[in-house]
Scaffold this active site. Structure first.
Site, PDB file in Angstrom:
ATOM      1  N   LYS A  35       0.852  -1.211   0.000  1.00 19.27           N
ATOM      2  CA  LYS A  35       0.000   0.000   0.000  1.00 19.27           C
ATOM      3  C   LYS A  35       0.877   1.247   0.000  1.00 19.27           C
ATOM      4  O   LYS A  35       0.641   2.179  -0.768  1.00 19.27           O
ATOM      5  CB  LYS A  35      -0.883   0.023   1.236  1.00 19.27           C
ATOM      6  CG  LYS A  35      -1.560   1.373   1.498  1.00 19.27           C
ATOM      7  CD  LYS A  35      -2.429   1.377   2.716  1.00 19.27           C
ATOM      8  CE  LYS A  35      -1.722   1.666   3.987  1.00 19.27           C
ATOM      9  NZ  LYS A  35      -1.438   3.087   4.238  1.00 19.27           N
ATOM     10  N   ASN A  36       1.902   1.272   0.828  1.00 17.59           N
ATOM     11  CA  ASN A  36       2.707   2.486   0.998  1.00 17.59           C
ATOM     12  C   ASN A  36       3.735   2.699  -0.091  1.00 17.59           C
ATOM     13  O   ASN A  36       4.436   3.710  -0.087  1.00 17.59           O
ATOM     14  CB  ASN A  36       3.348   2.522   2.391  1.00 17.59           C
ATOM     15  CG  ASN A  36       2.294   2.732   3.471  1.00 17.59           C
ATOM     16  OD1 ASN A  36       1.151   3.076   3.170  1.00 17.59           O
ATOM     17  ND2 ASN A  36       2.663   2.513   4.706  1.00 17.59           N
ATOM     18  N   CYS A 129      -4.867  13.055  11.951  1.00 16.30           N
ATOM     19  CA  CYS A 129      -5.618  11.804  12.085  1.00 16.30           C
ATOM     20  C   CYS A 129      -5.383  11.294  13.511  1.00 16.30           C
ATOM     21  O   CYS A 129      -4.741  11.953  14.328  1.00 16.30           O
ATOM     22  CB  CYS A 129      -5.164  10.786  11.045  1.00 16.30           C
ATOM     23  SG  CYS A 129      -3.522  10.191  11.380  1.00 16.30           S
ATOM     24  N   ARG A 134       0.240  15.256  12.017  1.00 19.60           N
ATOM     25  CA  ARG A 134       0.671  14.976  10.651  1.00 19.60           C
ATOM     26  C   ARG A 134       0.963  16.276   9.862  1.00 19.60           C
ATOM     27  O   ARG A 134       0.332  16.582   8.862  1.00 19.60           O
ATOM     28  CB  ARG A 134      -0.339  14.117   9.903  1.00 19.60           C
ATOM     29  CG  ARG A 134      -0.861  12.897  10.655  1.00 19.60           C
ATOM     30  CD  ARG A 134       0.159  11.797  10.880  1.00 19.60           C
ATOM     31  NE  ARG A 134       0.614  11.124   9.692  1.00 19.60           N
ATOM     32  CZ  ARG A 134      -0.025  10.102   9.106  1.00 19.60           C
ATOM     33  NH1 ARG A 134      -1.162   9.704   9.590  1.00 19.60           N
ATOM     34  NH2 ARG A 134       0.481   9.525   8.034  1.00 19.60           N
ATOM     35  N   ASP A 317       4.654   1.207  12.013  1.00 16.29           N
ATOM     36  CA  ASP A 317       3.367   0.616  11.625  1.00 16.29           C
ATOM     37  C   ASP A 317       3.146  -0.755  12.240  1.00 16.29           C
ATOM     38  O   ASP A 317       2.020  -1.257  12.220  1.00 16.29           O
ATOM     39  CB  ASP A 317       3.271   0.511  10.097  1.00 16.29           C
ATOM     40  CG  ASP A 317       3.176   1.882   9.456  1.00 16.29           C
ATOM     41  OD1 ASP A 317       3.361   1.979   8.231  1.00 16.29           O
ATOM     42  OD2 ASP A 317       2.941   2.863  10.189  1.00 16.29           O
ATOM     43  N   ARG A 409      -8.525  -0.178   4.818  1.00 15.87           N
ATOM     44  CA  ARG A 409      -7.629   0.818   4.213  1.00 15.87           C
ATOM     45  C   ARG A 409      -6.325   0.159   3.771  1.00 15.87           C
ATOM     46  O   ARG A 409      -5.711   0.581   2.798  1.00 15.87           O
ATOM     47  CB  ARG A 409      -7.308   1.938   5.213  1.00 15.87           C
ATOM     48  CG  ARG A 409      -8.498   2.755   5.640  1.00 15.87           C
ATOM     49  CD  ARG A 409      -8.071   3.989   6.405  1.00 15.87           C
ATOM     50  NE  ARG A 409      -7.071   4.742   5.634  1.00 15.87           N
ATOM     51  CZ  ARG A 409      -6.509   5.859   6.090  1.00 15.87           C
ATOM     52  NH1 ARG A 409      -6.805   6.335   7.273  1.00 15.87           N
ATOM     53  NH2 ARG A 409      -5.623   6.511   5.359  1.00 15.87           N
TER      54      ARG A 409
HETATM   55  C1  EPZ Z   1       4.242   7.234   5.910  1.00 17.94           C
HETATM   56  O1  EPZ Z   1       3.456   8.286   6.440  1.00 17.94           O
HETATM   57  C2  EPZ Z   1       3.329   6.022   5.894  1.00 17.94           C
HETATM   58  N1  EPZ Z   1       2.179   6.264   5.017  1.00 17.94           N
HETATM   59  C3  EPZ Z   1       2.843   5.714   7.315  1.00 17.94           C
HETATM   60  O2  EPZ Z   1       2.047   4.535   7.264  1.00 17.94           O
HETATM   61  C4  EPZ Z   1       4.064   5.452   8.187  1.00 17.94           C
HETATM   62  O3  EPZ Z   1       3.649   5.230   9.515  1.00 17.94           O
HETATM   63  C5  EPZ Z   1       5.012   6.664   8.133  1.00 17.94           C
HETATM   64  O4  EPZ Z   1       5.367   6.941   6.763  1.00 17.94           O
HETATM   65  C6  EPZ Z   1       6.297   6.426   8.911  1.00 17.94           C
HETATM   66  O5  EPZ Z   1       6.954   5.305   8.419  1.00 17.94           O
HETATM   67  C7  EPZ Z   1       2.352   6.140   3.676  1.00 17.94           C
HETATM   68  O6  EPZ Z   1       3.436   5.861   3.194  1.00 17.94           O
HETATM   69  C8  EPZ Z   1       1.148   6.388   2.826  1.00 17.94           C
HETATM   70  P1  EPZ Z   1       6.283  10.745   7.855  1.00 17.94           P
HETATM   71  P2  EPZ Z   1       4.033   9.814   6.382  1.00 17.94           P
HETATM   72  O7  EPZ Z   1       6.145  11.952   7.001  1.00 17.94           O
HETATM   73  O8  EPZ Z   1       4.762  10.034   5.122  1.00 17.94           O
HETATM   74  C9  EPZ Z   1       6.537  14.192  11.046  1.00 17.94           C
HETATM   75  C10 EPZ Z   1       0.142   3.216   7.651  1.00 17.94           C
HETATM   76  O9  EPZ Z   1      -0.341   2.766   8.703  1.00 17.94           O
HETATM   77  N2  EPZ Z   1       6.490  15.128   9.903  1.00 17.94           N
HETATM   78  O10 EPZ Z   1       7.522   9.929   7.766  1.00 17.94           O
HETATM   79  O11 EPZ Z   1       2.898  10.717   6.714  1.00 17.94           O
HETATM   80  C11 EPZ Z   1       5.189  13.516  11.270  1.00 17.94           C
HETATM   81  O12 EPZ Z   1       4.337  14.345  12.049  1.00 17.94           O
HETATM   82  C12 EPZ Z   1       0.656   4.646   7.612  1.00 17.94           C
HETATM   83  O13 EPZ Z   1       0.263   2.563   6.583  1.00 17.94           O
HETATM   84  C13 EPZ Z   1       6.676  16.480  10.145  1.00 17.94           C
HETATM   85  O14 EPZ Z   1       6.885  16.903  11.281  1.00 17.94           O
HETATM   86  O15 EPZ Z   1       5.057   9.779   7.608  1.00 17.94           O
HETATM   87  C14 EPZ Z   1       5.551  12.255  12.005  1.00 17.94           C
HETATM   88  O16 EPZ Z   1       5.677  12.523  13.389  1.00 17.94           O
HETATM   89  C15 EPZ Z   1       0.425   5.382   8.926  1.00 17.94           C
HETATM   90  N3  EPZ Z   1       6.618  17.363   9.101  1.00 17.94           N
HETATM   91  C16 EPZ Z   1       6.926  11.906  11.415  1.00 17.94           C
HETATM   92  O17 EPZ Z   1       7.402  13.082  10.751  1.00 17.94           O
HETATM   93  C17 EPZ Z   1       6.386  16.939   7.812  1.00 17.94           C
HETATM   94  O18 EPZ Z   1       6.365  17.784   6.885  1.00 17.94           O
HETATM   95  C18 EPZ Z   1       6.867  10.776  10.399  1.00 17.94           C
HETATM   96  O19 EPZ Z   1       6.012  11.181   9.373  1.00 17.94           O
HETATM   97  C19 EPZ Z   1       6.194  15.552   7.588  1.00 17.94           C
HETATM   98  C20 EPZ Z   1       6.254  14.673   8.646  1.00 17.94           C
END
Ligand code: EPZ
Length: 434
Positions: A35-36, A129, A134, A317, A409
């Site tokens: 999915k990711n 969420c 996020r 995850d 999802r």
């Molecule tokens: C991706 O989300 C995945 N989703 C998530 O999987 C996964 O948990 C996450 O990466 C971490 O591995 C998809 O790939 C579609 P991040 P993403 O940006 O990209 C902070 C699932 O269950 N951050 O790496 O949203 C953020 O708040 C989902 O399949 C900022 O501060 O994750 C978080 O604390 C859930 N500013 C941390 O980084 C930003 O601009 C990690 O977020 C972006 C992120």
């Protein structure tokens, strides 16, 4: 109505899943495409006017949501069984619908490609969420560095950049989404772009490999430093997305929790290394042969300490699913969640089954109990829902799970797959009044 309000009003959520626990899982679980990886790759098709074929894409709600965003933009998107055929040569970059982008944060990954291809775009702000606020500050900072003018207002962001130019970007946090958005945008920017402290997740590597199959010039995928040389145009391709390491990991953790013997395939074992190391520590016997991984759990789980980290650390995850299994371990495990600020939503529901879990900030102290008892449960998000399924499969007696739609999802045919492994699980829709 939230869970508490329902209980006060006496109208229960419609239980979706009914599980009779206590049966060890045995057999083979077929694993879908990730999915990711599918979500960023499907966004990346906006970078080329040519047709792209993605075989073997699972029927998941998140894939459906992004497909609907694409269609609203004007993309020609066809499903032939499990194959997706996508052509984005007639797209309005201002037409992304707010209600869909807010439903799924990954929709924001259309921003980089739309801006790079069309020079302008309007993208609704993704909501927060259950697991955290996020933010998207790292996405925006990088796009500005690449030459974008960014105006926010009325719940969306307008990007304008007649032509993006290469830049040296340092990510304060190795954000998966920010790395993916900026990587996609840089493929059509003038000159060289460097992304330092980039995410190294397998899904980021798969996106980079997909972009190279379209003719992009990307180096360093899988390391903390990506280097991209922009090209004038990208062409079409057919691309097989990697196997879903989180789906595979979920079935392996469920096997450990129920004392079973299960093989997951097809998988890429190197993507599962952080999880396999922890499951071995917990007493699992693991065999890796080619694209299959077999786990046998013949003894009670041993307690372990786990800290979620960006890849190659332990994946956030799988934190909730693993906590469900460790609730039955022979001792106290310490689980620390460093990636998201609120990813312990499953704890209160596990406690209702008899789990002994104490939260101190971002750390959970999980003291294993001899057994969990079935209960009427309520899912809050995708991976918390998976944790509740695992706990219910391992518990004594019957459990129901309301709002099980969260599972759809990210897990295709979940109850069918668990039933094939010997679980007593079925999905029903009925309303009941407390
Ligand atoms: C991706 O989300 C995945 N989703 C998530 O999987 C996964 O948990 C996450 O990466 C971490 O591995 C998809 O790939 C579609 P991040 P993403 O940006 O990209 C902070 C699932 O269950 N951050 O790496 O949203 C953020 O708040 C989902 O399949 C900022 O501060 O994750 C978080 O604390 C859930 N500013 C941390 O980084 C930003 O601009 C990690 O977020 C972006 C992120």
């Amino acid at each position: 109505m939230n869970h508490e309000e329902q209980e006060q009003t006496g109208i229960a959520h419609e239980p979706d899943l009914y599980i009779q626990g206590g049966r060890p899982l045995r057999g083979e679980a077929r694993i879908e495409a990730s999915k990711n990886a599918v979500l960023p790759i499907l966004s990346a098709t906006l970078l080329t006017p040519d047709a792209v074929r993605l075989p073997g894409v699972p029927w998941l709600h998140d894939v459906d949501t992004l497909s609907r965003v694409h269609k609203a933009l004007g993309t020609d998107l066809q499903r032939e069984g499990h194959d997706l055929i996508v052509q984005t040569n007639d797209v309005d970059p201002f037409a992304a619908p707010e209600h869909l982008v807010r439903r799924m944060r990954a929709s924001f990954l259309i921003a980089g490609p739309l801006l790079a291809r069309f020079g302008a775009a309007r993208v609704p702000l993704p909501g927060g969420c259950a697991i955290g606020s996020r933010p998207i500050d790292l996405h925006l900072k990088g796009l500005v560095a690449l030459g974008a003018d960014v105006q926010s207002g009325n719940g969306s962001i307008e990007f304008r950049a007649p032509r993006l130019h290469g830049a040296n970007i340092y990510l304060d946090f190795p954000s998966v989404g920010a790395t993916e958005n900026l990587l996609m945008a840089a493929t059509l920017a003038d000159g060289w772009t460097t992304i330092e402290n980039a995410a190294q997740e397998p899904e980021v590597v798969d996106l980079a490999n997909f972009l190279c199959s379209l003719g992009a010039e990307v180096r360093g995928a899988g390391t903390a430093e990506l280097r991209i040389h922009g090209v004038r145009r990208l062409h079409g391709a057919e691309y097989q997305v990697i196997s879903d390491r989180i789906e595979a990991g979920t079935y392996l953790v469920a096997t450990a929790a129920t004392g079973g013997d299960v093989t997951v395939a097809p998988v890429l074992p190197e993507h599962l290394k952080p999880l396999l190391a922890k499951l071995r520590e917990a007493g699992g016997v693991i065999e890796v042969h080619g694209d299959t991984v077999r786990l046998r759990q013949s003894e009670r789980l041993r307690p372990i300490d786990v800290k979620t980290m960006p890849h190659p650390g332990f994946p956030t995850d799988l934190q909730a699913p693993l906590m469900a299994a460790l609730s039955l371990a022979d001792g106290t495990s310490v689980i620390t969640e460093t990636v998201f600020e609120n990813r312990f939503m499953h704890v209160s529901e596990l406690r209702r089954m008899g789990a002994d879990i104490k939260i101190e900030g971002r750390t959970a102290m999980v003291t294993g109990v001899s057994h969990l008892t079935g209960a009427n449960l309520h899912a809050s998000d995708l991976r918390a829902a998976a944790a509740l399924v695992i706990a219910a499969l391992a518990a004594d007696g019957r459990s129901t799970i309301a709002d099980a739609y969260h599972l759809d999802r990210g897990y295709a045919n979940l109850e069918e797959k668990f039933a094939q492994l010997g679980a007593d699980i079925e999905r029903r829709t009925c309303s009941e009044v407390l």
